[in-house]
Design an enzyme around this catalytic site. Structure first.
Site, PDB file in Angstrom:
ATOM      1  N   ARG A  65      10.872   2.890   1.829  1.00  0.00           N
ATOM      2  CA  ARG A  65       9.897   3.132   2.774  1.00  0.00           C
ATOM      3  C   ARG A  65      10.283   4.690   3.524  1.00  0.00           C
ATOM      4  O   ARG A  65       9.465   5.170   4.300  1.00  0.00           O
ATOM      5  CB  ARG A  65       9.903   2.432   3.920  1.00  0.00           C
ATOM      6  CG  ARG A  65       8.705   1.508   3.985  1.00  0.00           C
ATOM      7  CD  ARG A  65       7.421   1.269   3.748  1.00  0.00           C
ATOM      8  NE  ARG A  65       6.561   0.638   4.769  1.00  0.00           N
ATOM      9  CZ  ARG A  65       6.220  -0.675   4.342  1.00  0.00           C
ATOM     10  NH1 ARG A  65       6.801  -1.359   3.350  1.00  0.00           N
ATOM     11  NH2 ARG A  65       5.225  -1.361   4.924  1.00  0.00           N
ATOM     12  N   LYS A 102      -0.877  -3.249  -2.570  1.00  0.00           N
ATOM     13  CA  LYS A 102       0.487  -2.970  -3.419  1.00  0.00           C
ATOM     14  C   LYS A 102       0.724  -4.579  -3.716  1.00  0.00           C
ATOM     15  O   LYS A 102       1.061  -5.063  -5.014  1.00  0.00           O
ATOM     16  CB  LYS A 102       1.349  -2.667  -2.596  1.00  0.00           C
ATOM     17  CG  LYS A 102       1.291  -1.258  -2.416  1.00  0.00           C
ATOM     18  CD  LYS A 102       2.609  -0.562  -1.632  1.00  0.00           C
ATOM     19  CE  LYS A 102       2.872  -1.168  -0.393  1.00  0.00           C
ATOM     20  NZ  LYS A 102       1.799  -0.684   0.637  1.00  0.00           N
ATOM     21  N   ARG A 157      -2.633 -10.964  10.022  1.00  0.00           N
ATOM     22  CA  ARG A 157      -1.463 -10.455  10.526  1.00  0.00           C
ATOM     23  C   ARG A 157      -1.408  -9.738  11.916  1.00  0.00           C
ATOM     24  O   ARG A 157      -2.422  -8.985  11.982  1.00  0.00           O
ATOM     25  CB  ARG A 157      -0.692  -9.682   9.439  1.00  0.00           C
ATOM     26  CG  ARG A 157      -0.057 -10.347   8.126  1.00  0.00           C
ATOM     27  CD  ARG A 157       0.164  -9.548   7.023  1.00  0.00           C
ATOM     28  NE  ARG A 157       0.913  -8.299   7.418  1.00  0.00           N
ATOM     29  CZ  ARG A 157       1.266  -7.319   6.487  1.00  0.00           C
ATOM     30  NH1 ARG A 157       1.178  -7.705   5.262  1.00  0.00           N
ATOM     31  NH2 ARG A 157       1.787  -6.445   6.671  1.00  0.00           N
ATOM     32  N   ARG A 211      -8.733  -7.906   6.714  1.00  0.00           N
ATOM     33  CA  ARG A 211      -7.985  -8.844   5.644  1.00  0.00           C
ATOM     34  C   ARG A 211      -7.407  -9.847   6.269  1.00  0.00           C
ATOM     35  O   ARG A 211      -6.894  -9.917   7.635  1.00  0.00           O
ATOM     36  CB  ARG A 211      -6.668  -7.831   5.309  1.00  0.00           C
ATOM     37  CG  ARG A 211      -5.561  -8.522   4.602  1.00  0.00           C
ATOM     38  CD  ARG A 211      -4.570  -7.405   3.850  1.00  0.00           C
ATOM     39  NE  ARG A 211      -3.436  -7.032   4.783  1.00  0.00           N
ATOM     40  CZ  ARG A 211      -2.307  -6.446   4.331  1.00  0.00           C
ATOM     41  NH1 ARG A 211      -2.216  -6.071   2.947  1.00  0.00           N
ATOM     42  NH2 ARG A 211      -1.532  -6.031   5.131  1.00  0.00           N
ATOM     43  N   ARG A 227       0.688   2.342  11.612  1.00  0.00           N
ATOM     44  CA  ARG A 227       1.322   1.940  10.458  1.00  0.00           C
ATOM     45  C   ARG A 227       1.168   3.371   9.486  1.00  0.00           C
ATOM     46  O   ARG A 227       1.726   3.647   8.884  1.00  0.00           O
ATOM     47  CB  ARG A 227       0.730   0.817   9.901  1.00  0.00           C
ATOM     48  CG  ARG A 227       1.632  -0.474  10.542  1.00  0.00           C
ATOM     49  CD  ARG A 227       0.863  -1.873  10.144  1.00  0.00           C
ATOM     50  NE  ARG A 227       1.202  -2.201   8.718  1.00  0.00           N
ATOM     51  CZ  ARG A 227       0.045  -2.969   8.085  1.00  0.00           C
ATOM     52  NH1 ARG A 227      -0.819  -3.365   8.774  1.00  0.00           N
ATOM     53  NH2 ARG A 227       0.352  -3.374   6.791  1.00  0.00           N
TER      54      ARG A 227
HETATM   55  P1  AMP Z   1       4.292  -4.411   4.546  1.00  0.00           P
HETATM   56  O1  AMP Z   1       4.374  -6.050   4.199  1.00  0.00           O
HETATM   57  O2  AMP Z   1       4.998  -3.944   3.330  1.00  0.00           O
HETATM   58  O3  AMP Z   1       3.337  -3.578   4.820  1.00  0.00           O
HETATM   59  O4  AMP Z   1       5.496  -4.323   5.572  1.00  0.00           O
HETATM   60  C1  AMP Z   1       5.235  -5.007   6.888  1.00  0.00           C
HETATM   61  C2  AMP Z   1       6.248  -4.481   7.841  1.00  0.00           C
HETATM   62  O5  AMP Z   1       7.590  -4.961   7.648  1.00  0.00           O
HETATM   63  C3  AMP Z   1       6.195  -2.894   7.834  1.00  0.00           C
HETATM   64  O6  AMP Z   1       5.255  -2.577   8.849  1.00  0.00           O
HETATM   65  C4  AMP Z   1       7.962  -2.926   8.688  1.00  0.00           C
HETATM   66  O7  AMP Z   1       7.680  -2.943   9.953  1.00  0.00           O
HETATM   67  C5  AMP Z   1       8.444  -4.060   7.829  1.00  0.00           C
HETATM   68  N1  AMP Z   1       9.024  -3.175   6.469  1.00  0.00           N
HETATM   69  C6  AMP Z   1       8.733  -3.794   5.107  1.00  0.00           C
HETATM   70  N2  AMP Z   1       9.319  -3.033   4.396  1.00  0.00           N
HETATM   71  C7  AMP Z   1      10.110  -2.047   4.992  1.00  0.00           C
HETATM   72  C8  AMP Z   1      11.262  -1.206   4.771  1.00  0.00           C
HETATM   73  N3  AMP Z   1      11.485  -0.813   3.386  1.00  0.00           N
HETATM   74  N4  AMP Z   1      11.674  -0.351   5.678  1.00  0.00           N
HETATM   75  C9  AMP Z   1      11.586  -0.718   7.049  1.00  0.00           C
HETATM   76  N5  AMP Z   1      10.670  -1.794   7.368  1.00  0.00           N
HETATM   77  C10 AMP Z   1      10.182  -2.302   6.474  1.00  0.00           C
END
Ligand code: AMP
Length: 198
Positions: A88, A13, A140, A127, A151
């Site tokens: 989400r 993404k 990460r 990654r 996740r």
């Molecule tokens: P990402 O970089 O999109 O994979 O997001 C990393 C982490 O940020 C996720 O595993 C959640 O802990 C948090 N996060 C990101 N976006 C959201 C969202 N819309 N709602 C809740 N937690 C989020």
């Protein structure tokens, strides 16, 4: 153009969002990036979000929705935006719909990047993410194997239902997330242009 990008962790993404943001000249808004930036600089939001990020759980809706509402008041979003990682869950999708409907600026299309779980594991466990401040690469915390499993569960249980939500709103487009980055971008742009010219 107001777009949402949906897909499991590891679907690419972030990478595709960067291309689409350039193509449509709209800001790329990644809730994950905003949380990580807050975490790194030790803001109260970052401190509250840390345990959720580290364990692969969703940050509570109250914090996340307020953060996005605030971000969407910035002037760079007046010609559109690309949301990556938000909504989400269905509640977030409903809050966003209400917010945008009040401003009379509805979403134009929701692009789903489709990919299988084995491919996700391969991608995420190898990654490395670049730190925008230092330019250095790091793994990460949530790209470690045990957190990836969680996740993916969270995605299936909480995020996947938004796919049906957007399908029933007539906004969903699905493309395969497999292949070369450039090829996927072309696929994405063609699908979005087709959808928004309907
Ligand atoms: P990402 O970089 O999109 O994979 O997001 C990393 C982490 O940020 C996720 O595993 C959640 O802990 C948090 N996060 C990101 N976006 C959201 C969202 N819309 N709602 C809740 N937690 C989020």
């Amino acid at each position: 153009m107001r777009l949402i990008l949906v897909g499991p962790p590891g679907a690419g993404k972030g990478t595709q969002a960067a291309h689409l943001s350039t193509e449509y000249k709209i800001p790329h808004i990644s809730t994950g990036d905003i949380f990580r930036a807050n975490l790194k600089s030790g803001t109260p939001l970052g401190i509250q979000a840390k345990s959720f990020l580290d364990s692969g759980e969703l940050v509570p809706d109250s914090l996340t929705n307020e953060m996005v509402k605030d971000r969407l008041t910035h002037s760079d979003t007046s010609n559109g935006f690309l949301l990556d990682g938000f909504p989400r869950n269905v509640f977030q999708a409903e809050v966003l719909r209400e917010l945008l409907s009040a401003k009379k600026t509805p979403i134009d299309a929701v692009l789903e990047l489709s990919i299988t779980n084995p491919e996700i594991f391969t991608r995420l466990s190898s990654r490395r993410t670049v730190d925008p401040a230092t330019g250095e690469y790091y793994q990460r915390e949530d790209d470690k194997r045990e957190v990836i499993t969680r996740r993916l569960e969270v995605y299936k249980e909480q995020t996947e239902p938004i796919i049906s939500f957007y399908r029933s709103e007539g906004l969903l487009i699905t493309i395969s997330a497999l292949g070369e980055i450039e090829e996927i971008s072309k696929r994405a742009i063609a699908a979005i242009n087709h959808k928004t010219s309907e």
